[in-house]
Design a protein around this motif. Sequence first.
Motif, PDB file in Angstrom:
ATOM      1  N   ARG A  36       0.800  -1.223   0.000  1.00  0.00           N
ATOM      2  CA  ARG A  36       0.000   0.000   0.000  1.00  0.00           C
ATOM      3  C   ARG A  36       0.836   1.279   0.000  1.00  0.00           C
ATOM      4  O   ARG A  36       1.625   1.519   0.896  1.00  0.00           O
ATOM      5  CB  ARG A  36      -0.902   0.008   1.232  1.00  0.00           C
ATOM      6  CG  ARG A  36      -2.225   0.684   0.966  1.00  0.00           C
ATOM      7  CD  ARG A  36      -2.982   0.996   2.211  1.00  0.00           C
ATOM      8  NE  ARG A  36      -3.786   2.182   1.938  1.00  0.00           N
ATOM      9  CZ  ARG A  36      -3.275   3.390   1.777  1.00  0.00           C
ATOM     10  NH1 ARG A  36      -1.988   3.578   1.864  1.00  0.00           N
ATOM     11  NH2 ARG A  36      -4.067   4.412   1.501  1.00  0.00           N
ATOM     12  N   GLU A  92       1.037   8.640  11.096  1.00  0.00           N
ATOM     13  CA  GLU A  92       1.500   8.013   9.862  1.00  0.00           C
ATOM     14  C   GLU A  92       2.640   7.008  10.072  1.00  0.00           C
ATOM     15  O   GLU A  92       3.457   6.805   9.194  1.00  0.00           O
ATOM     16  CB  GLU A  92       1.918   9.091   8.852  1.00  0.00           C
ATOM     17  CG  GLU A  92       2.816  10.156   9.416  1.00  0.00           C
ATOM     18  CD  GLU A  92       3.046  11.334   8.457  1.00  0.00           C
ATOM     19  OE1 GLU A  92       4.144  11.905   8.490  1.00  0.00           O
ATOM     20  OE2 GLU A  92       2.120  11.660   7.674  1.00  0.00           O
ATOM     21  N   ALA A  94       4.250   3.280  10.612  1.00  0.00           N
ATOM     22  CA  ALA A  94       4.096   1.825  10.503  1.00  0.00           C
ATOM     23  C   ALA A  94       4.685   1.202  11.761  1.00  0.00           C
ATOM     24  O   ALA A  94       5.807   1.512  12.140  1.00  0.00           O
ATOM     25  CB  ALA A  94       4.821   1.319   9.268  1.00  0.00           C
ATOM     26  N   TRP A 161       3.036   6.601   6.536  1.00  0.00           N
ATOM     27  CA  TRP A 161       1.839   6.000   5.957  1.00  0.00           C
ATOM     28  C   TRP A 161       0.995   7.056   5.261  1.00  0.00           C
ATOM     29  O   TRP A 161       0.431   7.933   5.908  1.00  0.00           O
ATOM     30  CB  TRP A 161       1.038   5.301   7.051  1.00  0.00           C
ATOM     31  CG  TRP A 161       0.347   4.095   6.511  1.00  0.00           C
ATOM     32  CD1 TRP A 161      -0.944   4.029   6.082  1.00  0.00           C
ATOM     33  CD2 TRP A 161       0.914   2.802   6.320  1.00  0.00           C
ATOM     34  NE1 TRP A 161      -1.206   2.774   5.628  1.00  0.00           N
ATOM     35  CE2 TRP A 161      -0.088   1.994   5.756  1.00  0.00           C
ATOM     36  CE3 TRP A 161       2.172   2.236   6.538  1.00  0.00           C
ATOM     37  CZ2 TRP A 161       0.124   0.647   5.429  1.00  0.00           C
ATOM     38  CZ3 TRP A 161       2.394   0.923   6.221  1.00  0.00           C
ATOM     39  CH2 TRP A 161       1.377   0.136   5.670  1.00  0.00           C
ATOM     40  N   ALA A 172       4.392   6.028   0.615  1.00  0.00           N
ATOM     41  CA  ALA A 172       4.493   5.600   2.014  1.00  0.00           C
ATOM     42  C   ALA A 172       5.949   5.336   2.376  1.00  0.00           C
ATOM     43  O   ALA A 172       6.419   5.734   3.430  1.00  0.00           O
ATOM     44  CB  ALA A 172       3.645   4.356   2.232  1.00  0.00           C
TER      45      ALA A 172
ATOM     46  N   HIS B  99      -0.793   0.960  11.468  1.00  0.00           N
ATOM     47  CA  HIS B  99      -0.236   2.056  10.680  1.00  0.00           C
ATOM     48  C   HIS B  99      -0.322   3.436  11.331  1.00  0.00           C
ATOM     49  O   HIS B  99      -0.108   4.454  10.676  1.00  0.00           O
ATOM     50  CB  HIS B  99      -0.821   2.070   9.268  1.00  0.00           C
ATOM     51  CG  HIS B  99      -2.275   2.426   9.208  1.00  0.00           C
ATOM     52  ND1 HIS B  99      -2.731   3.712   9.291  1.00  0.00           N
ATOM     53  CD2 HIS B  99      -3.362   1.654   9.065  1.00  0.00           C
ATOM     54  CE1 HIS B  99      -4.044   3.714   9.199  1.00  0.00           C
ATOM     55  NE2 HIS B  99      -4.454   2.481   9.070  1.00  0.00           N
ATOM     56  N   ARG B 100      -0.654   3.458  12.621  1.00  0.00           N
ATOM     57  CA  ARG B 100      -0.529   4.740  13.322  1.00  0.00           C
ATOM     58  C   ARG B 100      -0.439   4.534  14.832  1.00  0.00           C
ATOM     59  O   ARG B 100      -0.597   3.418  15.321  1.00  0.00           O
ATOM     60  CB  ARG B 100      -1.680   5.678  12.971  1.00  0.00           C
ATOM     61  CG  ARG B 100      -3.045   5.183  13.330  1.00  0.00           C
ATOM     62  CD  ARG B 100      -4.141   6.129  12.818  1.00  0.00           C
ATOM     63  NE  ARG B 100      -5.431   5.472  12.897  1.00  0.00           N
ATOM     64  CZ  ARG B 100      -6.193   5.458  13.989  1.00  0.00           C
ATOM     65  NH1 ARG B 100      -5.799   6.085  15.083  1.00  0.00           N
ATOM     66  NH2 ARG B 100      -7.342   4.810  14.005  1.00  0.00           N
ATOM     67  N   LEU B 120      -3.966  -3.276  10.392  1.00  0.00           N
ATOM     68  CA  LEU B 120      -3.984  -3.568   8.964  1.00  0.00           C
ATOM     69  C   LEU B 120      -4.782  -4.840   8.687  1.00  0.00           C
ATOM     70  O   LEU B 120      -4.666  -5.819   9.428  1.00  0.00           O
ATOM     71  CB  LEU B 120      -2.554  -3.760   8.458  1.00  0.00           C
ATOM     72  CG  LEU B 120      -1.659  -2.528   8.560  1.00  0.00           C
ATOM     73  CD1 LEU B 120      -0.198  -2.921   8.347  1.00  0.00           C
ATOM     74  CD2 LEU B 120      -2.084  -1.485   7.536  1.00  0.00           C
TER      75      LEU B 120
END
Lengths: 507, 507
Positions: A36, A92, A94, A161, A172, B99-100, B120
Amino acid sequence: MAKPKSAITPTRSENFPEWYQQVVRAADLAENSETRGCMVIKPWGFAIWEAIQRDLDQRFKATGHQNAYFPLLIPLSYLEKEAEHAEGFATECAVVTHHRLEAEKDPETGKTKMVPRGKLAEPYVIRPTSETIIGAAFSRWTESYRDLPLLINQWANVMRWEMRPRLFLRTAEFLWQEGHTAHETREEALEETHMIHQLYADTLRDLLAIPVIMGEKTEAERFPGAESTLTVEAMVQDKKAIQAGTSHYLGQNFAKAQNITFVDRDNKEQHVHTTSWGVSTRLVGTLIMAHSDDDGLVLPPRIAPQQIVIIPVTPKEDSRDAIIEACQALATRLREQTYGKENLRVKVDTRDLGGGVKKWEWVKKGVPLRIEIGPRDLQERKICLQRRDQAANEKAFIEKEEFLRDVVETLDSVHQNLLERARNFRDENISECSDLADFEKHWEESNANPGWLITPWAGSRAEEEELSKRLKISIRCLPSEKQDESEQPCILSGQATKARAIWGRSY
Amino acid sequence: MAKPKSAITPTRSENFPEWYQQVVRAADLAENSETRGCMVIKPWGFAIWEAIQRDLDQRFKATGHQNAYFPLLIPLSYLEKEAEHAEGFATECAVVTHHRLEAEKDPETGKTKMVPRGKLAEPYVIRPTSETIIGAAFSRWTESYRDLPLLINQWANVMRWEMRPRLFLRTAEFLWQEGHTAHETREEALEETHMIHQLYADTLRDLLAIPVIMGEKTEAERFPGAESTLTVEAMVQDKKAIQAGTSHYLGQNFAKAQNITFVDRDNKEQHVHTTSWGVSTRLVGTLIMAHSDDDGLVLPPRIAPQQIVIIPVTPKEDSRDAIIEACQALATRLREQTYGKENLRVKVDTRDLGGGVKKWEWVKKGVPLRIEIGPRDLQERKICLQRRDQAANEKAFIEKEEFLRDVVETLDSVHQNLLERARNFRDENISECSDLADFEKHWEESNANPGWLITPWAGSRAEEEELSKRLKISIRCLPSEKQDESEQPCILSGQATKARAIWGRSY
């Protein structure tokens, strides 16, 4: 003669964002992946990034910086130390939470699948930037003022992200360099940020043929945790702004959060002053949007993976070998010449494909100079020269020896031409504005992408944010050259000010 | 004169693993970080890696490969496609599941802390290697035989969760290059793996002064998912083996798992044959263990960040300026000379520190040649030369002009000397063995690190694994030069065989 259809559909004026995607595709620069928001950078695109790396790396080393490498994963507790910084990147990140996989049978489907196992006591984030992990190292490395300045650079991948990814401009994962330095004093650290600020502007101008506006970010637009952020801002062909490189003075914020101290010349313990600065693969996107045309990518010569492509034109079998030989011989002589610090990069395209197919492939790939040699050229010791900064059907027949003699000058003239074209375009699309009603009307007119406006500005952060949000704009910078102008009333508050702000839409 | 104490404590013979740590520390190459199993590569260590990169990158490009870049994160479903491969890496994968981050108040302590949010739908693993993600790209890129071969290389970081990390040799994150190629036929793919196998052996010999044994891995030791793995094996000074670089023929395993097909010359759809190959920052560890001595790091000159250090010896104030000037002038003349494809790297150490302190710092950092110039040398136009491949107190006073004339030869002789020393050491520590009782006794004797043994071998995978586990050894390779020897009974089964295996302990 009928005007030939452009090689890229749609054109810039028809649909700029889609044109951009098609230029990237037609030049075979990069593509989306199934991870993604992450892209695959293909060889032609990566070679551009490598050329940027080579150039910058030399500049960094020439100014006393050394490369090093720090961990990809940052303990969550590090990130938390500088509050503003943590908040800035939290949405944002990961997050790595497990350290192995186990095959497990799905009780419903009966199929085995891999599931995460080995939960970590403390999660890690993949670095969105490395101030905190490098700060931890700096705190081990600085004991005395003799250890300062610390001048470190890292070439690395980072991850933020992205919800609306766009090839090169916003992905990303991206590649970048991040400089991190520590100094004895505020003055020295500020000097470093200004030196790098200038280094970035020089690189964009001299390597990428992109003119920039240098200035400082407002508080609202600063790097999270910084005391000041300097930026070089480029305008691309839809008149949007791209923040192309930033250098931050971090004050003692990170030093205090991470206990980076040293014993100074008076034998007193002090916190260091730190800076950080970076440019990324975003520069490749900026490059594409700055110069490319409706026939595809246009590369400034110093950055082009191939600067010259030679296409043998062989309509008759009996002259075929001689023509190919002449092309190879020309390439050899060209490759012996240096351009900048490197030898000329020249390709002879001997593939068994039609001349038109080959020509258009190299047009779309942006190669600065295309040479054709056919039977008649061979006889007359001429070559047919086509420049990527000119229309695709323009050509000049010139003596081979003349071409060889002038080739560096010709490449420089392509560079200069692209730079001037971009500068003229930008200057035509920046205007001054001192009236709020005019200002609002400029952004609200929806029939075109509006250019940038320069206004007298003395507003507060809250006022700036309200205006930015309402009109979908931002202050790109307070341009360094325009902070001591004649006093004028601030466009919003009417308060007299010598400062100017540049407003625009941006990527 | 009393023998000086060695600069590194303990010595190699006292405690080899601890000596290694101390050499790394004394040379300022790298250090542990607070990210589990991950190291910080400091400037002197990173400069060695950069020199390896420059050299290899040129070799890869000269053999037709292009650099590209693929995503760091691999969807779990990709990894699952090739079963053996997935199983091989499952136990050491870092898994991204969120992812955050969100700030949350701990109900007990009342303190806010960051917690992972945004789960995710499908987790990602951080690449432990990129066959699967690059395979997905290859399946998009290959339509016809005209698209083949695909010859791609990537410089990247990878992650394999290590339970017993060791600086450079075994770290959770490491830097490497991974080549990935696709071919029309099995023969072409095998040719590629052999070409790279030779390229690695050449690089280790010519750049790092490390002699290797070239051979093939047994099935038990192969890369997960490969049909064959070629390896270059180095012996370091504790007689252990280090697998320094491998190239794999992957057959059509990944092509079938990921549907990488092409239309062949007969217009039939076929699966490609793929290869992969890599070397990593592990080479830096190999280099350290191969050459360093009880005074610290010893660098072969082609890889040294500084090849020559010049130390002004200035006991008297009145000659100080003249001596420093002479040192700088010598450095300038040296830097004008090329060594290999690059200019000589020379440093003048003018720091305000005692001469002995400076000398020992450069000894421990492994700089190949140290030059001192003092008042008397200046008068006599001589220099004092010390070579890192000789004892730290050995010195030669030679004419400056003679030194300048012979400097490249001198550096080459340091390289040759290190290479021969390593080759002799290795050859003295490999012996042939054809009797099982002798074989077992060799490994069971605990008073020293045993050298390698070469044996006739025709055993099965199960037999090899039993023997390996019991004696804590492994087959390093089936050496290419010894697979067609005179028939002898296999050391285990007694079955007649022309093949030989090399056994050793390894990192």
